[in-house]
Scaffold this motif. Structure first.
Motif, PDB file in Angstrom:
ATOM      1  N   GLN A 204      29.559  48.307  44.434  1.00 57.74           N
ATOM      2  CA  GLN A 204      28.914  49.542  44.877  1.00 57.74           C
ATOM      3  C   GLN A 204      27.639  49.228  45.649  1.00 57.74           C
ATOM      4  OE1 GLN A 204      28.347  52.336  41.734  1.00 57.74           O
ATOM      5  NE2 GLN A 204      30.534  52.435  41.182  1.00 57.74           N
ATOM      6  N   SER A 205      27.362  50.019  46.646  1.00 56.88           N
ATOM      7  CA  SER A 205      26.227  49.762  47.529  1.00 56.88           C
ATOM      8  C   SER A 205      24.882  49.870  46.803  1.00 56.88           C
ATOM      9  CB  SER A 205      26.253  50.742  48.707  1.00 56.88           C
ATOM     10  OG  SER A 205      26.174  52.081  48.224  1.00 56.88           O
ATOM     11  N   SER A 206      24.845  50.628  45.717  1.00 60.14           N
ATOM     12  CA  SER A 206      23.590  50.782  44.982  1.00 60.14           C
ATOM     13  C   SER A 206      23.360  49.655  43.982  1.00 60.14           C
ATOM     14  CB  SER A 206      23.568  52.116  44.236  1.00 60.14           C
ATOM     15  OG  SER A 206      24.644  52.175  43.307  1.00 60.14           O
ATOM     16  N   GLN A 207      24.339  48.770  43.838  1.00 60.78           N
ATOM     17  CA  GLN A 207      24.228  47.665  42.897  1.00 60.78           C
ATOM     18  C   GLN A 207      24.146  46.338  43.651  1.00 60.78           C
ATOM     19  OE1 GLN A 207      27.649  48.024  40.383  1.00 60.78           O
ATOM     20  NE2 GLN A 207      26.854  49.786  39.261  1.00 60.78           N
TER      21      GLN A 207
ATOM     22  N   LEU B 285      27.478  49.941  53.830  1.00 58.25           N
ATOM     23  CA  LEU B 285      28.895  50.106  53.505  1.00 58.25           C
ATOM     24  C   LEU B 285      29.747  49.346  54.502  1.00 58.25           C
ATOM     25  CD1 LEU B 285      28.979  53.928  52.649  1.00 58.25           C
ATOM     26  CD2 LEU B 285      28.539  51.990  51.147  1.00 58.25           C
TER      27      LEU B 285
ATOM     28  N   SER C 188      31.683  46.633  50.292  1.00 56.26           N
ATOM     29  CA  SER C 188      30.640  47.486  49.748  1.00 56.26           C
ATOM     30  C   SER C 188      31.125  48.933  49.764  1.00 56.26           C
ATOM     31  CB  SER C 188      29.353  47.332  50.564  1.00 56.26           C
ATOM     32  OG  SER C 188      28.354  48.169  50.063  1.00 56.26           O
ATOM     33  N   LEU C 189      31.187  49.561  48.565  1.00 57.04           N
ATOM     34  CA  LEU C 189      31.682  50.925  48.415  1.00 57.04           C
ATOM     35  C   LEU C 189      30.531  51.872  48.115  1.00 57.04           C
ATOM     36  CD1 LEU C 189      34.774  50.130  46.170  1.00 57.04           C
ATOM     37  CD2 LEU C 189      34.712  50.333  48.669  1.00 57.04           C
ATOM     38  N   GLU C 190      30.730  53.107  48.474  1.00 60.88           N
ATOM     39  CA  GLU C 190      29.707  54.119  48.230  1.00 60.88           C
ATOM     40  C   GLU C 190      29.756  54.543  46.770  1.00 60.88           C
ATOM     41  OE1 GLU C 190      28.126  58.157  50.460  1.00 60.88           O
ATOM     42  OE2 GLU C 190      30.230  57.567  50.607  1.00 60.88           O
ATOM     43  N   ASP C 191      28.595  54.593  46.123  1.00 56.21           N
ATOM     44  CA  ASP C 191      28.575  54.954  44.709  1.00 56.21           C
ATOM     45  C   ASP C 191      28.822  56.456  44.567  1.00 56.21           C
ATOM     46  OD1 ASP C 191      25.624  56.287  44.050  1.00 56.21           O
ATOM     47  OD2 ASP C 191      25.666  54.978  45.814  1.00 56.21           O
TER      48      ASP C 191
ATOM     49  N   GLN D 203      28.048  59.649  47.219  1.00 55.19           N
ATOM     50  CA  GLN D 203      29.194  60.333  47.822  1.00 55.19           C
ATOM     51  C   GLN D 203      29.113  61.836  47.571  1.00 55.19           C
ATOM     52  OE1 GLN D 203      32.899  58.919  46.308  1.00 55.19           O
ATOM     53  NE2 GLN D 203      34.099  59.718  48.013  1.00 55.19           N
TER      54      GLN D 203
END
Length: 943
Positions: free
Chosen positions: A805-808, A882, A913-916, A920
């Motif tokens: 996840q992008s926030s991690q 992302l 990298s995925l959006e959390d 979203q």
């Protein structure tokens, strides 16, 4: 004033009055001791040292200490501590105690207390009384028992008491030494206690005659001194004292071993007195084993600064002539010793002295050294035993080292070796050939003189196919190649071929061909490779030998280039390139997954590109004749402000050539950095190729592109560089000659004229005429080092990306194993592994939001030291953008000298990298109509 003076006089003159005052003072203190108040008791106790100082009489001191013993026996721990302090402060009065037994009895009764603090104070009290009760067995037993206590306070007190008694009693030291050794070596003993136990060793060594204890203690002190460096002079004195005075051979042997360790570690700290003491011990020692150890120390010292310190006195001037010193007398005596190992060390010491001393002082010493070496060579050359061969190798090494420093001794030494070759056994002949090759390498002028004898010996050298005979053929051929200096005559070639046809096997022929390629005899090596191609059973070997044949033919084409023949040089380069292209195709076919031949392929590609660049440079120089600058070139240069325009079209072509040579130099540098396992000669060869490219680029810039800015100062010391091979010597000679020509031309003529282009072409031909040397690493890898990496997390399939996840942030763990061949660390060792992690965004997902630049990529470098060839570390990577990122992990190694080597490997892994979910949801709400998003829940929301 008169009354006080009278009292003082009476107190000093009248014994009875003084005795009365002493008794009164004691009675007053006794009242304080009998008080029921603890404070008054303590005050009375602490006043006793002043009483002892004022009235130091045995009767008073005896009575006072008996009263203190009662307080110690009946009082609490604080009073006992006060009595202990009084006893320690009054140590010089303890001998005046008359009733020692009664005093010790009252004190010792507390040792049976259940209170460990009371027992600890009692032990310290006993330790303070060690000077008057050194051999009390009950005290010894109590101290020994308390060392096993589980209370640290009691153990520390027991250590104090044990140290005190060890200093006073040899019997106690003899009985306690094993216990102390066990505690020091025990894993359950805390470090703090070990530090307090170690000082006890000084008493144990002096009093306990046990050889193992002395050896362990001395060696421990040596290791500590070698680590700290500041205590080495004192440790040298201690070891030399034991070497001189201790009668035990084991202790002397340990002392010599430790002295050798310190000689390697810090030879500059050896004073003249230390070396002199060691010489005296060696001269007087009747045992060959001990004399051998001392000579090993002296041979280590003789090659260092310690030798010069020995031959100079304290005022800085020269001391007595070297031949009159004990060190030289010892070396001369040992050169003719019946023990070969001692004789070898004597030769080493004598040759090192001859090398380090001024020439005016050692004319006779040089002759003595040569005679000593020759006598040892005659003694060992006919004996094929391992001991004699080791001594022979040592003597030859010392001789070669001496001849490098004293060339005027070379002619007679070479004649002696050539005569001795005919009388020696095969194994000795091999070693002598190695020595002759080393001498001829450093003194090429001697090559012609030894060539005739070597060829005659080669005719009768081998009559069988034994291993020693085959080795002799290779060694003799190597010396002939060195002596011929890359130009073999037809007679020499015929003699070698005849012997190879008669008795040599295929492996011997290949080794000789390999040596010919190394020495630049490419015509002869090409013929040998040609005949070997059809004698192998594997197609990979066939392609390998065929590629070597093509490379030798290519270099043979370049050897026919003549000075001034520029068109002939172009033709020779073209012919060489055709052979090289055939060879690189065969070399590629010879590679296998287990043997990829990476270095060989890259080296040959660089050689091909270098020849192409040299050919292009000659063509560019010729373009000055076919396309000279126009008549208005000067006007154009003034109008445009570009001074190079006055040279015409050739200026831009020369700039392209200069950039090409600089690019080749950078590629050679990369090849050098990637060759961690290469030997030093191979690395030096690569450096010379790199320097030749840099030289050509510098010459282009100095002659044509920017003559004013060119500087020759950094190349001024090329002639003084110590060369290690014939190829290096010839290359350095070319470098020096070219720079001298260019410097003279730039000062006389402005660019650009036929003189400038002719100088460039002459430089190219001079480089081409030096036969290329194919060094050992091209044929053989003596050291093998590789690294394997493992990354976690790792994808389940090779093409799958790791989701994050992008926030991690992603924690990337890198593990690795260092793999070695049969001889790890032969040339250099790995000190640390440098890991470089980079990530690059490959494809972007979602809206094109502007993000800071530093969040797009990660670039982290970390060094980790391998432990038992294993290393592990972690990286924290941020993928806030992302999309799909490619993470690359590249490993390089750092050797013991701090040099970094680009050995690889390089491993890549994909990260997506995925959006959390919260981001979203926020984005969807913004897209649906601008509704106010709910605040993100956090730890502070509930407050």
């Amino acid at each position: 004033m008169s009354l006080s003076t009278a009292r003082s006089f009476l107190s000093e003159a009248c014994y009875g009055e003084q005795e009365l005052d002493a008794n009164s003072a004691l009675m007053e203190l006794d009242k304080g001791l009998r008080s029921v108040k603890l404070g008054e008791q303590c005050e009375a106790v602490v006043r006793f040292p002043k009483l002892f100082q004022k009235y130091p009489f045995p009767i008073l001191i005896n009575s006072a200490f008996l009263k203190l013993a009662d307080i110690f026996r009946l009082g609490n721990n604080f009073l006992r501590l006060c009595v202990l302090k009084v006893t320690q402060q009054s140590e010089k009065h303890l001998e005046k105690i008359l009733n020692v037994d009664e005093f010790v009895k009252r004190v010792f009764s507390v040792i049976h207390s259940n209170d460990p603090v009371a027992r600890a104070i009692t032990l310290r009290m006993l330790g303070s009384l060690a000077s008057i009760i050194p051999d009390r067995k009950n005290a010894h037993h109590s101290i020994r028992q308390s060392l096993d206590s589980h209370d640290n306070v009691e153990v520390e007190a027991a250590i104090f008491a044990a140290a005190s008694f060890s200093a006073q009693s040899k019997d106690f030291a003899a009985g306690i030494c094993n216990k102390v050794s066990e505690m020091i070596q025990g894993l359950d003993t805390p470090v703090e206690l070990k530090l307090k136990l170690i000082p006890m060793l000084q008493h144990l060594v002096n009093s306990y005659p046990s050889t193992p204890l002395v050896i362990v203690t001395l060696h421990t002190f040596t290791q500590l001194a070698a680590s700290s460096l500041i205590d080495i002079p004192k440790q040298l004195q201690l070891l030399l004292q034991y070497l001189r005075d201790d009668p035990r051979k084991a202790v002397k042997r340990l002392a010599t071993n430790d002295l050798k360790l310190l000689a390697k570690k810090a030879p500059h700290l050896w004073l003249r007195e230390n070396t002199q003491t060691l010489c005296e011990c060696a001269l007087t020692s009747p045992y060959n084993s001990l004399k051998l150890g001392m000579l090993a120390v002296l041979s280590t010292l003789s090659g260092t600064i310690a030798t010069k310190q020995y031959f100079h006195n304290w005022t800085g001037g020269p001391s007595a002539p070297p031949r009159l010193t004990d060190l030289v007398k010892l070396a001369q005596e040992c050169c003719y010793h019946s023990n070969l190992a001692i004789a070898a060390h004597g030769v080493i010491v004598l040759s090192n002295i001859a090398i380090s001393c001024p020439e005016k002082d050692i004319v006779q010493l040089e002759q003595d050294t040569v005679l000593g070496v020759e006598s040892l060579l005659m003694l060992c050359s006919q004996d094929s035993s391992p001991g004699s061969q080791a001594t022979l190798k040592t003597a030859l090494t010392s001789l070669v080292k001496l001849l490098k420093s004293r060339p005027h001794l070379s002619q007679s030494a070479v004649e002696f070796l050539l005569c001795q070759l005919h009388l020696s056994c095969d194994s000795s002949r091999v070693l002598m050939c190695h020595a002759l090759a080393a001498i001829a390498t450093h003194l090429p002028v001697l090559g012609d003189g030894m060539l005739g004898d070597l060829v005659d010996l080669y005719r009768v050298a081998s009559h069988s196919s034994t291993d020693k005979q085959q080795e002799l053929l290779v060694s003799l051929a190597t010396v002939i190649f060195v002596a011929s200096q890359s130009s073999l005559s037809a007679e020499v070639t015929t003699v070698i071929k005849q012997q190879l046809m008669n008795v040599a096997n295929g492996w011997t022929v290949y080794r000789i061909a390999r040596q010919a390629s190394r020495m630049g005899c490419h015509e002869f090596s090409s013929e040998l490779y040609q005949c070997l191609r059809t004698r192998v059973a594997s197609e990979h070997f066939y392609f390998w030998l065929n590629s070597l044949k093509e490379f030798s033919q290519a270099e043979q084409c370049l050897s026919s280039v003549e000075d001034g023949d520029y068109s002939g040089a172009l033709g020779a380069i073209a012919e060489a390139l055709r052979s090289y292209q055939k060879g690189i195709a065969s070399l590629t076919a010879a590679s296998t997954p287990l043997s990829p031949l990476t270095f060989q392929c890259e080296f040959i590609k660089l050689r091909i590109d270098t020849l192409q660049a040299l050919s292009q440079l000659i063509c560019t120089c010729n373009s000055l004749k076919t396309s000279p600058p126009p008549a208005i070139a000067t006007t154009i240069a003034l109008t445009s402000g570009n001074d190079l325009q006055r040279c015409g079209r050739i200026a831009m072509q020369m700039k392209v050539c200069m950039d090409e040579f600089r690019s080749l130099a950078a590629r050679y540098s990369d090849l050098h950095q990637s060759s961690f396992d290469a030997d030093y000669a191979t690395l030096r060869n690569v450096e010379l190729q790199q320097q030749s490219c840099l030289l050509v680029s510098h010459v282009i810039e100095a002659l044509i592109l920017d003559p004013q800015a060119a500087s020759f100062q950094e190349y001024g010391n090329l002639g003084s560089v110590q060369t290690e091979s014939e190829y290096e010597r010839r290359m350095m000679s070319v470098f020096t000659h070219v720079l001298e020509e260019v410097e003279g031309l730039t000062q006389k003529h402005p660019p650009v004229s036929h003189l400038h282009t002719g100088c460039l072409c002459d430089a190219v031909i001079a480089l081409l005429k030096v036969p290329l040397s194919f060094q050992r690493y091209f044929f053989q890898k003596l050291q093998s080092t590789s690294i394997k990496l493992a990354l976690s997390p790792s994808p389940r399939t090779p093409n799958e990306a790791i989701p994050v996840q992008s926030s991690q942030q992603l924690t990337l763990k890198v593990e690795g194993v260092v793999q070695h061949g049969s001889t790890p660390g032969l040339f250099r060792k790995i000190q640390s592994v440098c890991l470089n992690v980079t990530s690059v965004l490959q494809s972007k997902a979602g809206a094109d939001f502007k993000v800071p630049l530093d969040t797009k990529t990660n670039e982290i470098e970390q060094r980790v030291g391998p432990h038992n060839d294993y290393f592990s570390t972690q990286f924290l990577l941020n993928f806030s953008v992302l999309g799909t990122h490619t993470v690359t992990v590249e490993a390089s190694v750092v050797d013991e000298s701090g040099t970094e080597w680009k050995t690889g490997p390089k491993t890549t892994v994909s990260v997506k990298s995925l959006e959390d979910p919260y981001s979203q949801q926020l984005r969807h709400q913004l897209q649906q109509g601008g509704t106010q998003p709910a605040p993100q829940r956090s730890a502070y929301a509930r407050f």
